[in-house]
Design a protein around this motif. Structure first.
Motif: not given
Length: 223
Positions: A61-65, A134-153
């Motif tokens: 829930a926090w990650l989605r927020e 497994q649910d957490l992994r799916k959220v990371v792969v399907d929802e977060l990584l596509p929105a994850s910035p390349d720039n970590g600054a």
């Protein structure tokens, strides 16, 4: 005052997972450190195991927020998380840190109750905890990584520059900006290299700084 000032940036509460922190690392570590001196301790460990799916769901829930407000962990770090989860879940029961308390039950607990505790813990892991991870992994792969910035600054995030200043204030107790801190680092490196140059001459070393450093690092006689 710092505690008050952090409240201005609630998005930071969503930063609950990366390659260096998160439930995929914290929960196994918790169970490995869990003391089991008697059956009551084992029951407490079992209760914590049973609570893990809720804990993981809260982090989801926090990650989605975080995604909603533009605070997703940068890709170089976040991309390591699925593999961390996979390696955790692939461990055999005897090597599974999430089952550590039950793999080291004291002999004072009768054998039949030890076996029952181990069986129950293994069942909870497979039927409840593994699906949650497994649910957490799916959220990371399907929802977060596509929105994850390349720039970590930090400056790439909303209010990132202000947050960075607050981090520096927390670490140094001083109201410094990033450029000032960077300059302090450069000045220190220059000072240290001057001392190293003098030491190289004193030691009669004729090579380069890199060669001097390599010798100190690799030659056993300096340890």
């Amino acid at each position: 005052q710092l505690a008050v000032d952090w409240q201005k940036y609630p998005a930071l509460r969503t930063r609950v997972i990366s390659a260096k922190n998160g439930v995929q690392l914290g929960l196994p570590s918790l169970m490995e450190d869990f003391p089991v001196r008697n059956e009551a301790d084992a029951r407490h460990a079992l209760a914590r195991l049973k609570a893990m799916p809720q804990r993981i769901a809260q982090d989801i829930a926090w990650l989605r927020e975080g995604k909603r407000v533009g605070w997703v962990t940068f890709k170089a770090s976040l991309s390591q998380v699925p593999d961390q989860i996979d390696k955790l879940l692939a461990k055999a029961p005897a090597d599974q840190p999430l089952l550590a308390p039950f793999n080291h039950l004291p002999a004072e607990i009768p054998a039949d109750r030890r076996a029952a505790l181990q069986d129950e813990a293994t069942g909870v892991l497979q039927s409840q905890v593994v699906p949650a991870f497994q649910d957490l992994r799916k959220v990371v792969v399907d929802e977060l990584l596509p929105a994850s910035p390349d720039n970590g600054a930090m400056s790439a995030y909303p209010d990132g520059e202000a947050v960075y200043k607050l981090f520096m204030r927390a670490q140094t107790t001083l109201p410094l900006d990033a450029k000032a801190v960077h300059q302090i680092g450069l000045d220190e490196m220059a000072r240290i290299h001057t001392e190293i140059d003098a030491t190289m001459k004193q030691a009669g070393f004729a090579g380069t700084y890199a060669e001097f450093a390599a010798q100190l690092w690799h030659d056993p006689k300096w340890y």
